[in-house]
Design an enzyme around this catalytic site. Sequence first.
Site, mmCIF file in Angstrom:
data_model
loop_
_atom_site.group_PDB
_atom_site.id
_atom_site.type_symbol
_atom_site.label_atom_id
_atom_site.label_comp_id
_atom_site.label_asym_id
_atom_site.label_seq_id
_atom_site.Cartn_x
_atom_site.Cartn_y
_atom_site.Cartn_z
ATOM 1 N N SER A 148 -87.145 7.228 68.999
ATOM 2 C CA SER A 148 -86.742 8.541 68.500
ATOM 3 C C SER A 148 -87.434 9.635 69.316
ATOM 4 O O SER A 148 -87.323 9.636 70.541
ATOM 5 C CB SER A 148 -87.060 8.649 67.005
ATOM 6 O OG SER A 148 -86.428 9.754 66.419
ATOM 7 N N ASP A 314 -76.657 3.717 64.522
ATOM 8 C CA ASP A 314 -77.479 4.923 64.670
ATOM 9 C C ASP A 314 -76.571 6.091 65.049
ATOM 10 O O ASP A 314 -76.084 6.184 66.167
ATOM 11 C CB ASP A 314 -78.535 4.684 65.753
ATOM 12 C CG ASP A 314 -79.503 5.858 65.905
ATOM 13 O OD1 ASP A 314 -79.277 6.913 65.291
ATOM 14 O OD2 ASP A 314 -80.489 5.701 66.657
ATOM 15 N N HIS A 347 -80.580 4.816 62.150
ATOM 16 C CA HIS A 347 -81.612 5.185 63.110
ATOM 17 C C HIS A 347 -82.950 4.518 62.798
ATOM 18 O O HIS A 347 -83.699 4.150 63.707
ATOM 19 C CB HIS A 347 -81.769 6.706 63.111
ATOM 20 C CG HIS A 347 -82.810 7.211 64.064
ATOM 21 N ND1 HIS A 347 -82.708 7.040 65.429
ATOM 22 C CD2 HIS A 347 -83.982 7.857 63.847
ATOM 23 C CE1 HIS A 347 -83.770 7.577 66.017
ATOM 24 N NE2 HIS A 347 -84.555 8.066 65.087
#
Length: 375
Positions: A148, A314, A347
């Site tokens: 991320s 995601d 995610h």
Amino acid sequence: MVEDSGTWRFPASAPLRLDSGGEIAGLEIAWRSFGTLNADRSNAVLICHALTLDQHVAGTHPVSGKPGWWSLLVGPGKPLDPDRHFILCANVIGGCMGSTGPASINPATGQPYGLSFPVITIADMVRAQAMLVEAMGIETLFAVVGGSMGGMQVLQWAADYPERLFAAVCVASAARHSAQNIAFHEVGRQAIMADPDWRGGDYVRAGVRPDKGLAVARMAAHITYLSEGALQRKFGRELRRDGLSWGFDADFQVESYLRYQGASFVDRFDANSYLYITRAMDYFDMAAPHGGVLAEAFRKARDVRFCVLSFTSDWLYPTPESRDIVRALNAAGARASFMEIESDKGHDAFLLDEPVMLSALRGFFEAAAAARGLK
């Protein structure tokens, strides 16, 4: 498992220079490490954390009492093993777990920075990490790893300091923040700033906290970390009790879950830090300084070994964005492996027990170690 932690304090004579043109004097960087540096200091791995995480990547978190956020990856017998690697993770600048941020004391005024803290970028975060790594006497990192926002830092490391790392692992990330993600961040920031207790960012001196606004920001963001499939599987339309309340209490399990996420978040995070770090992510665009050509950002990183991973569900950083990174690396002549992992966890999959991800990372680290001659 050998563990250590501390705060590195840089003298005012060694300020952190910022992309905005400002600087931070008296910089402090809070860090935690696992394992021991080998004799030639060639086994160091830097882990870069995501937006709402911190330096407590393994072990026990001192605030929540829970295991470190990437304990599935870091630990004895795991892909990053303290018996083989020296694993370092630092709280980003602008954070709220010991590194200099908006809640820190401004040495020029003796008061908390608040909104007088300078706007920061992902590149500024990496610049501070590089200062820490150098201060620790580590000339070259074996690997820089992150998911991320941590993956953004990995890419920035490869672009800015390619000579100082051997391998780079970017998981569930992107080379720039999309309009959709900027929009979600703006909703969160506006929720914080609409809270009467935000006090124009000066809430620390006022002795209050904008907990309601920060909780709403966390709730909105947390939805983006999941997937529709994960929400349906975990909660569906299940009620918390028999029958409807015919009001605005949390009737549904998913409502209760989001409220819990918001309420628990305010105990460990600072509202102004949330504003500054989300803004840093919004400003992130690696191609922009290179005429919009992403490959140009990686021209000097041809000798770095890259691993890029994405997840099918995601939608925060979807697979096409990872493919763009890989294409740019290939165009720049860099060595890159890529895998899209089947998962319905959204995610957050990079933080969860995903055997394919862990296996892929183990294989990548072992191959990179063999190429570098690490025992």
